[in-house]
Design an enzyme around this catalytic site. Structure first.
Site, PDB file in Angstrom:
ATOM      1  N   HIS A 291       0.851  -1.198   0.000  1.00  0.00           N
ATOM      2  CA  HIS A 291       0.000   0.000   0.000  1.00  0.00           C
ATOM      3  C   HIS A 291       0.888   1.249   0.000  1.00  0.00           C
ATOM      4  O   HIS A 291       2.090   1.163   0.269  1.00  0.00           O
ATOM      5  CB  HIS A 291      -0.883   0.033   1.261  1.00  0.00           C
ATOM      6  CG  HIS A 291      -0.085   0.171   2.526  1.00  0.00           C
ATOM      7  ND1 HIS A 291       0.583  -0.895   3.103  1.00  0.00           N
ATOM      8  CD2 HIS A 291       0.207   1.247   3.301  1.00  0.00           C
ATOM      9  CE1 HIS A 291       1.226  -0.480   4.177  1.00  0.00           C
ATOM     10  NE2 HIS A 291       1.020   0.828   4.326  1.00  0.00           N
TER      11      HIS A 291
ATOM     12  N   ASP B 176       0.974   5.100   1.917  1.00  0.00           N
ATOM     13  CA  ASP B 176       0.347   5.775   3.064  1.00  0.00           C
ATOM     14  C   ASP B 176      -0.434   6.985   2.539  1.00  0.00           C
ATOM     15  O   ASP B 176       0.050   7.710   1.672  1.00  0.00           O
ATOM     16  CB  ASP B 176       1.409   6.206   4.081  1.00  0.00           C
ATOM     17  CG  ASP B 176       2.027   5.012   4.803  1.00  0.00           C
ATOM     18  OD1 ASP B 176       1.450   3.907   4.734  1.00  0.00           O
ATOM     19  OD2 ASP B 176       3.088   5.189   5.438  1.00  0.00           O
TER      20      ASP B 176
ATOM     21  N   HIS C  15       4.842   0.117  -0.109  1.00  0.00           N
ATOM     22  CA  HIS C  15       5.618  -0.691   0.830  1.00  0.00           C
ATOM     23  C   HIS C  15       4.730  -1.790   1.409  1.00  0.00           C
ATOM     24  O   HIS C  15       3.498  -1.747   1.251  1.00  0.00           O
ATOM     25  CB  HIS C  15       6.236   0.183   1.932  1.00  0.00           C
ATOM     26  CG  HIS C  15       5.252   1.068   2.638  1.00  0.00           C
ATOM     27  ND1 HIS C  15       4.763   2.237   2.082  1.00  0.00           N
ATOM     28  CD2 HIS C  15       4.641   0.955   3.843  1.00  0.00           C
ATOM     29  CE1 HIS C  15       3.917   2.800   2.919  1.00  0.00           C
ATOM     30  NE2 HIS C  15       3.817   2.036   4.000  1.00  0.00           N
TER      31      HIS C  15
ATOM     32  N   ARG D 253       8.027  -8.691  15.164  1.00  0.00           N
ATOM     33  CA  ARG D 253       8.303  -7.303  14.734  1.00  0.00           C
ATOM     34  C   ARG D 253       7.316  -6.347  15.377  1.00  0.00           C
ATOM     35  O   ARG D 253       6.108  -6.617  15.428  1.00  0.00           O
ATOM     36  CB  ARG D 253       8.195  -7.180  13.211  1.00  0.00           C
ATOM     37  CG  ARG D 253       8.368  -5.745  12.710  1.00  0.00           C
ATOM     38  CD  ARG D 253       8.361  -5.654  11.185  1.00  0.00           C
ATOM     39  NE  ARG D 253       8.301  -4.272  10.722  1.00  0.00           N
ATOM     40  CZ  ARG D 253       9.348  -3.484  10.527  1.00  0.00           C
ATOM     41  NH1 ARG D 253      10.566  -3.948  10.758  1.00  0.00           N
ATOM     42  NH2 ARG D 253       9.202  -2.239  10.126  1.00  0.00           N
TER      43      ARG D 253
HETATM   44  O1  LIG Z   1       4.838  -2.100  10.356  1.00  0.00           O
HETATM   45  C1  LIG Z   1       5.540  -1.640   9.455  1.00  0.00           C
HETATM   46  O2  LIG Z   1       6.747  -1.775   9.420  1.00  0.00           O
HETATM   47  C2  LIG Z   1       4.893  -0.849   8.349  1.00  0.00           C
HETATM   48  C3  LIG Z   1       3.441  -0.647   8.580  1.00  0.00           C
HETATM   49  C4  LIG Z   1       2.821   0.277   7.589  1.00  0.00           C
HETATM   50  O3  LIG Z   1       3.254   0.424   6.482  1.00  0.00           O
HETATM   51  C5  LIG Z   1       1.642   1.045   8.001  1.00  0.00           C
HETATM   52  O4  LIG Z   1       1.170   0.866   9.149  1.00  0.00           O
HETATM   53  O5  LIG Z   1       1.165   1.863   7.189  1.00  0.00           O
HETATM   54 FE   LIG Z   2       2.330   2.068   5.502  1.00  0.00          FE
END
Ligand SMILES: O=C(O)CCC(=O)C(=O)O
Ligand SMILES: [Fe+2]
Length: 191
Positions: A63, A65, A120, A130
Site C-alpha cells: 500500500h 500511506d 511498501h 516485529r
Molecule cells: O509495520 C511496518 O513496518 C509498516 C506498517 C505500515 O506500512 C503502516 O502501518 O502503514
Molecule cells: Fe504504511
C-alpha cells in the site's frame, strides 16, 4: 521531527512560506494518527520456502500511506520492504535507532508528483516478533489538497484535481489496500 522534515522539503523545492506543509500537522484539527503494529513470529513460513521467493507470507499488504508524511520506528526485526520502479521489492534494513520516513499520497499531490508516495509492505518473519510504531501526519478533514500554485508557475500543469482530505478518505474506504487511491483524482491529459 515531521515538521522539521517537511520544512526542509519545502525549502528544497523553494516554496515560501516553508511551513506550507508543516502547518497542516500543527493545525488543531489535524487528522494525524499514531499506530503500533505487532507481527508475531510466523513459523509456518519455514515449510513454505521453495527458494523462489513466491511464497512470501505477508504481514501487512502492499500500500501507499495516504497522509502527508509517515515516520516509522521499529525494533530490530526485518520485514519492511519498498517497491522500486522496476517492480522489485527491496528490504529496508531494520534499525531500532533510525527512523523510516515515507511520503504520503497527499504530499505527492501537493508537490504535483515531485515527491512520490512509495508502495511498501511487511513480510512475516519466521522467528522474531516485529514491532513498529508510526506517526502519520495528516491534514484537517476540510483541507483542500491540490498541487501548490507556486509549483505551477513554470511549464508544469497540474496532475491532480483538487479534493478535500475528507473526500479522499471517503473514497479510500471503498478501495482495497493495494489500490492506487489517487487515480480518481488524476487529471486526464489532453491528447
Ligand atoms: O509495520 C511496518 O513496518 C509498516 C506498517 C505500515 O506500512 C503502516 O502501518 O502503514
Ligand atoms: Fe504504511
Amino acid at each position: 521531527m515531521s515538521c522539521d522534515i517537511l520544512e526542509m522539503l519545502a525549502e528544497g523545492l523553494n516554496i515560501h512560506p516553508k511551513n506550507v506543509f508543516s502547518k497542516l500537522l500543527m493545525d488543531e484539527n489535524s487528522d494525524s494518527v499514531f499506530r503500533v503494529n505487532h507481527y508475531p513470529p510466523c513459523s509456518e513460513i519455514e515449510g513454505l520456502n521453495d527458494n523462489n521467493n513466491n511464497n512470501d507470507l505477508i504481514g501487512f499488504g502492499e500500500h501507499t500511506d495516504p497522509q502527508i508524511i509517515s515516520i516509522l520506528r521499529s525494533n530490530n526485526t526485518s520485514g519492511l520492504q519498498i517497491l522500486l520502479k522496476d517492480g522489485h521489492w527491496i528490504s529496508v534494513p531494520p534499525d531500532e535507532h533510525s527512523f523510516f520516513v515515507n511520503v504520503g499520497d497527499s504530499l505527492q499531490v501537493m508537490t504535483n508528483g515531485r515527491f512520490k508516495s512509495v508502495k511498501h509492505r511487511v513480510l512475516a518473519n519466521s522467528v522474531k516478533s516485529r514491532l513498529s510504531m508510526i506517526y502519520f501526519g495528516g491534514p484537517p478533514l476540510s483541507e483542500k489538497i491540490a498541487p501548490l500554485a507556486s509549483l505551477m508557475e513554470g511549464e508544469d500543469s497540474s496532475l491532480y484535481k483538487e479534493f478535500t482530505w475528507f473526500e479522499y478518505k471517503k473514497s479510500a474506504y471503498k478501495t482495497r489496500l493495494a489500490d492506487n487511491r489517487l487515480i480518481l483524482f488524476e487529471k486526464i491529459a489532453a491528447s
